[in-house]
Design a protein around this motif. Structure first.
Motif, PDB file in Angstrom:
ATOM      1  N   THR A  90       0.846  -1.184   0.000  1.00 26.10           N
ATOM      2  CA  THR A  90       0.000   0.000   0.000  1.00 26.10           C
ATOM      3  C   THR A  90       0.883   1.236   0.000  1.00 26.10           C
ATOM      4  O   THR A  90       1.852   1.312   0.753  1.00 26.10           O
ATOM      5  CB  THR A  90      -0.906   0.014   1.244  1.00 26.10           C
ATOM      6  OG1 THR A  90      -1.704  -1.170   1.239  1.00 26.10           O
ATOM      7  CG2 THR A  90      -1.808   1.225   1.259  1.00 26.10           C
ATOM      8  N   THR A  91       0.559   2.184  -0.874  1.00 20.73           N
ATOM      9  CA  THR A  91       1.270   3.462  -0.915  1.00 20.73           C
ATOM     10  C   THR A  91       0.256   4.580  -0.728  1.00 20.73           C
ATOM     11  O   THR A  91      -0.956   4.345  -0.709  1.00 20.73           O
ATOM     12  CB  THR A  91       2.006   3.664  -2.254  1.00 20.73           C
ATOM     13  OG1 THR A  91       1.033   3.878  -3.285  1.00 20.73           O
ATOM     14  CG2 THR A  91       2.884   2.463  -2.593  1.00 20.73           C
ATOM     15  N   ASP A  92       0.736   5.811  -0.632  1.00 18.19           N
ATOM     16  CA  ASP A  92      -0.158   6.967  -0.486  1.00 18.19           C
ATOM     17  C   ASP A  92      -1.077   7.131  -1.688  1.00 18.19           C
ATOM     18  O   ASP A  92      -2.151   7.707  -1.568  1.00 18.19           O
ATOM     19  CB  ASP A  92       0.656   8.252  -0.291  1.00 18.19           C
ATOM     20  CG  ASP A  92       1.376   8.275   1.045  1.00 18.19           C
ATOM     21  OD1 ASP A  92       0.961   7.530   1.962  1.00 18.19           O
ATOM     22  OD2 ASP A  92       2.363   9.027   1.165  1.00 18.19           O
ATOM     23  N   THR A  93      -0.655   6.617  -2.852  1.00 14.27           N
ATOM     24  CA  THR A  93      -1.473   6.761  -4.062  1.00 14.27           C
ATOM     25  C   THR A  93      -2.232   5.485  -4.416  1.00 14.27           C
ATOM     26  O   THR A  93      -2.866   5.417  -5.456  1.00 14.27           O
ATOM     27  CB  THR A  93      -0.592   7.178  -5.259  1.00 14.27           C
ATOM     28  OG1 THR A  93       0.435   6.210  -5.444  1.00 14.27           O
ATOM     29  CG2 THR A  93       0.021   8.551  -5.013  1.00 14.27           C
ATOM     30  N   GLY A  94      -2.131   4.465  -3.574  1.00 19.43           N
ATOM     31  CA  GLY A  94      -2.849   3.208  -3.817  1.00 19.43           C
ATOM     32  C   GLY A  94      -1.903   2.035  -3.846  1.00 19.43           C
ATOM     33  O   GLY A  94      -0.716   2.152  -3.514  1.00 19.43           O
ATOM     34  N   PRO A  95      -2.401   0.865  -4.241  1.00 19.15           N
ATOM     35  CA  PRO A  95      -1.552  -0.337  -4.273  1.00 19.15           C
ATOM     36  C   PRO A  95      -0.448  -0.219  -5.319  1.00 19.15           C
ATOM     37  O   PRO A  95      -0.633   0.400  -6.365  1.00 19.15           O
ATOM     38  CB  PRO A  95      -2.522  -1.468  -4.642  1.00 19.15           C
ATOM     39  CG  PRO A  95      -3.864  -0.872  -4.767  1.00 19.15           C
ATOM     40  CD  PRO A  95      -3.760   0.606  -4.641  1.00 19.15           C
ATOM     41  N   ALA A  96       0.718  -0.823  -5.020  1.00 22.33           N
ATOM     42  CA  ALA A  96       1.839  -0.816  -5.956  1.00 22.33           C
ATOM     43  C   ALA A  96       2.556  -2.159  -5.865  1.00 22.33           C
ATOM     44  O   ALA A  96       2.708  -2.722  -4.776  1.00 22.33           O
ATOM     45  CB  ALA A  96       2.806   0.322  -5.632  1.00 22.33           C
ATOM     46  N   PHE A  97       2.979  -2.663  -7.008  1.00 25.79           N
ATOM     47  CA  PHE A  97       3.759  -3.898  -7.023  1.00 25.79           C
ATOM     48  C   PHE A  97       5.129  -3.650  -6.398  1.00 25.79           C
ATOM     49  O   PHE A  97       5.778  -2.652  -6.696  1.00 25.79           O
ATOM     50  CB  PHE A  97       3.961  -4.404  -8.455  1.00 25.79           C
ATOM     51  CG  PHE A  97       2.722  -4.962  -9.080  1.00 25.79           C
ATOM     52  CD1 PHE A  97       2.265  -6.229  -8.734  1.00 25.79           C
ATOM     53  CD2 PHE A  97       2.021  -4.226 -10.018  1.00 25.79           C
ATOM     54  CE1 PHE A  97       1.125  -6.744  -9.310  1.00 25.79           C
ATOM     55  CE2 PHE A  97       0.875  -4.739 -10.603  1.00 25.79           C
ATOM     56  CZ  PHE A  97       0.432  -6.000 -10.245  1.00 25.79           C
ATOM     57  N   SER A  98       5.556  -4.576  -5.536  1.00 26.68           N
ATOM     58  CA  SER A  98       6.909  -4.537  -4.980  1.00 26.68           C
ATOM     59  C   SER A  98       7.805  -5.507  -5.721  1.00 26.68           C
ATOM     60  O   SER A  98       8.985  -5.250  -5.928  1.00 26.68           O
ATOM     61  CB  SER A  98       6.896  -4.950  -3.506  1.00 26.68           C
ATOM     62  OG  SER A  98       6.017  -4.164  -2.765  1.00 26.68           O
ATOM     63  N   ARG A  99       7.215  -6.644  -6.087  1.00 27.19           N
ATOM     64  CA  ARG A  99       7.979  -7.712  -6.731  1.00 27.19           C
ATOM     65  C   ARG A  99       7.047  -8.469  -7.657  1.00 27.19           C
ATOM     66  O   ARG A  99       5.898  -8.741  -7.310  1.00 27.19           O
ATOM     67  CB  ARG A  99       8.528  -8.663  -5.663  1.00 27.19           C
ATOM     68  CG  ARG A  99       9.270  -9.866  -6.173  1.00 27.19           C
ATOM     69  CD  ARG A  99       9.742 -10.760  -5.020  1.00 27.19           C
ATOM     70  NE  ARG A  99       8.676 -11.149  -4.108  1.00 27.19           N
ATOM     71  CZ  ARG A  99       7.861 -12.193  -4.285  1.00 27.19           C
ATOM     72  NH1 ARG A  99       7.982 -12.953  -5.351  1.00 27.19           N
ATOM     73  NH2 ARG A  99       6.925 -12.474  -3.395  1.00 27.19           N
ATOM     74  N   VAL A 100       7.543  -8.819  -8.846  1.00 29.48           N
ATOM     75  CA  VAL A 100       6.815  -9.671  -9.791  1.00 29.48           C
ATOM     76  C   VAL A 100       7.817 -10.656 -10.368  1.00 29.48           C
ATOM     77  O   VAL A 100       8.866 -10.254 -10.876  1.00 29.48           O
ATOM     78  CB  VAL A 100       6.141  -8.860 -10.920  1.00 29.48           C
ATOM     79  CG1 VAL A 100       5.465  -9.796 -11.913  1.00 29.48           C
ATOM     80  CG2 VAL A 100       5.146  -7.855 -10.355  1.00 29.48           C
ATOM     81  N   GLU A 101       7.494 -11.945 -10.265  1.00 28.05           N
ATOM     82  CA  GLU A 101       8.332 -13.013 -10.816  1.00 28.05           C
ATOM     83  C   GLU A 101       7.493 -13.841 -11.770  1.00 28.05           C
ATOM     84  O   GLU A 101       6.464 -14.378 -11.376  1.00 28.05           O
ATOM     85  CB  GLU A 101       8.856 -13.916  -9.703  1.00 28.05           C
ATOM     86  CG  GLU A 101       9.694 -13.188  -8.677  1.00 28.05           C
ATOM     87  CD  GLU A 101       9.998 -14.035  -7.453  1.00 28.05           C
ATOM     88  OE1 GLU A 101       9.456 -15.167  -7.327  1.00 28.05           O
ATOM     89  OE2 GLU A 101      10.773 -13.566  -6.613  1.00 28.05           O
ATOM     90  N   VAL A 102       7.923 -13.943 -13.020  1.00 31.88           N
ATOM     91  CA  VAL A 102       7.208 -14.694 -14.045  1.00 31.88           C
ATOM     92  C   VAL A 102       8.084 -15.870 -14.467  1.00 31.88           C
ATOM     93  O   VAL A 102       9.248 -15.684 -14.814  1.00 31.88           O
ATOM     94  CB  VAL A 102       6.893 -13.820 -15.276  1.00 31.88           C
ATOM     95  CG1 VAL A 102       6.166 -14.630 -16.338  1.00 31.88           C
ATOM     96  CG2 VAL A 102       6.107 -12.583 -14.874  1.00 31.88           C
ATOM     97  N   VAL A 103       7.503 -17.067 -14.435  1.00 32.85           N
ATOM     98  CA  VAL A 103       8.186 -18.262 -14.938  1.00 32.85           C
ATOM     99  C   VAL A 103       7.272 -18.888 -15.982  1.00 32.85           C
ATOM    100  O   VAL A 103       6.181 -19.374 -15.661  1.00 32.85           O
ATOM    101  CB  VAL A 103       8.497 -19.273 -13.813  1.00 32.85           C
ATOM    102  CG1 VAL A 103       9.174 -20.502 -14.392  1.00 32.85           C
ATOM    103  CG2 VAL A 103       9.363 -18.629 -12.737  1.00 32.85           C
ATOM    104  N   LEU A 104       7.708 -18.842 -17.239  1.00 32.21           N
ATOM    105  CA  LEU A 104       6.893 -19.350 -18.346  1.00 32.21           C
ATOM    106  C   LEU A 104       7.114 -20.842 -18.547  1.00 32.21           C
ATOM    107  O   LEU A 104       8.234 -21.338 -18.413  1.00 32.21           O
ATOM    108  CB  LEU A 104       7.235 -18.584 -19.623  1.00 32.21           C
ATOM    109  CG  LEU A 104       6.948 -17.090 -19.560  1.00 32.21           C
ATOM    110  CD1 LEU A 104       7.429 -16.405 -20.823  1.00 32.21           C
ATOM    111  CD2 LEU A 104       5.469 -16.822 -19.323  1.00 32.21           C
ATOM    112  N   ASP A 105       6.036 -21.531 -18.873  1.00 29.68           N
ATOM    113  CA  ASP A 105       6.072 -22.980 -19.093  1.00 29.68           C
ATOM    114  C   ASP A 105       6.717 -23.289 -20.439  1.00 29.68           C
ATOM    115  O   ASP A 105       6.258 -22.800 -21.470  1.00 29.68           O
ATOM    116  CB  ASP A 105       4.650 -23.555 -19.112  1.00 29.68           C
ATOM    117  CG  ASP A 105       3.883 -23.301 -17.827  1.00 29.68           C
ATOM    118  OD1 ASP A 105       4.517 -23.311 -16.753  1.00 29.68           O
ATOM    119  OD2 ASP A 105       2.659 -23.114 -17.899  1.00 29.68           O
ATOM    120  N   THR A 106       7.762 -24.127 -20.425  1.00 27.88           N
ATOM    121  CA  THR A 106       8.357 -24.586 -21.677  1.00 27.88           C
ATOM    122  C   THR A 106       8.700 -26.072 -21.644  1.00 27.88           C
ATOM    123  O   THR A 106       9.059 -26.639 -22.671  1.00 27.88           O
ATOM    124  CB  THR A 106       9.631 -23.788 -22.034  1.00 27.88           C
ATOM    125  OG1 THR A 106      10.578 -23.929 -20.983  1.00 27.88           O
ATOM    126  CG2 THR A 106       9.314 -22.323 -22.251  1.00 27.88           C
TER     127      THR A 106
END
Length: 125
Positions: A90-106
């Protein structure tokens, strides 16, 4: 924010296009802008089954399944799928991503029972 993206095998012929390990909003947005500019259009990224996985230090962690499609000859085609994990604060301007991890299926799919036996055998050895 920190953002990582890779395939589950790390050996795809497009690994250089999807691989990212970035920190800071400017670097993340620059990569995303370049990545999107060099992707097909229209390209759909659909996050499904988004669910919270915990709360720690005021941040909500989540997991989601991602499904990516593009259009060829007027019909949707699968591009990729994978798992997204991250945290939101939560930030003063609303929710914000702190971390995003993407693992694609191969990895090629195998019978689940064979996969489980291989995993157990690997852990025991």
């Amino acid at each position: 924010i920190s953002f990582t993206c890779a395939s589950d095998t790390g050996t795809t012929d497009y690994e250089d296009f999807i691989r990212a390990d970035l920190h800071g909003a400017d670097d993340v947005m620059a990569w995303k802008t370049d990545h999107r500019s060099n992707s097909p259009y229209p390209l759909r990224h659909n996050g499904t089954n988004v669910f919270p996985t915990g709360i720690e230090n005021g941040e909500l962690s989540f997991a989601s399944y991602i499904f990516v499609t593009k259009i060829i000859d007027g019909k949707p085609h699968n591009v990729s799928s994978g798992v997204v994990r991250g945290t939101v604060r939560t930030t003063d301007t609303g929710p914000a991503f702190s971390r995003v991890e993407v693992v694609l299926d191969t990895q090629d799919s195998v019978r689940y029972a064979d996969h489980v036996v291989a995993e157990v055998r690997w852990r025991v050895d």
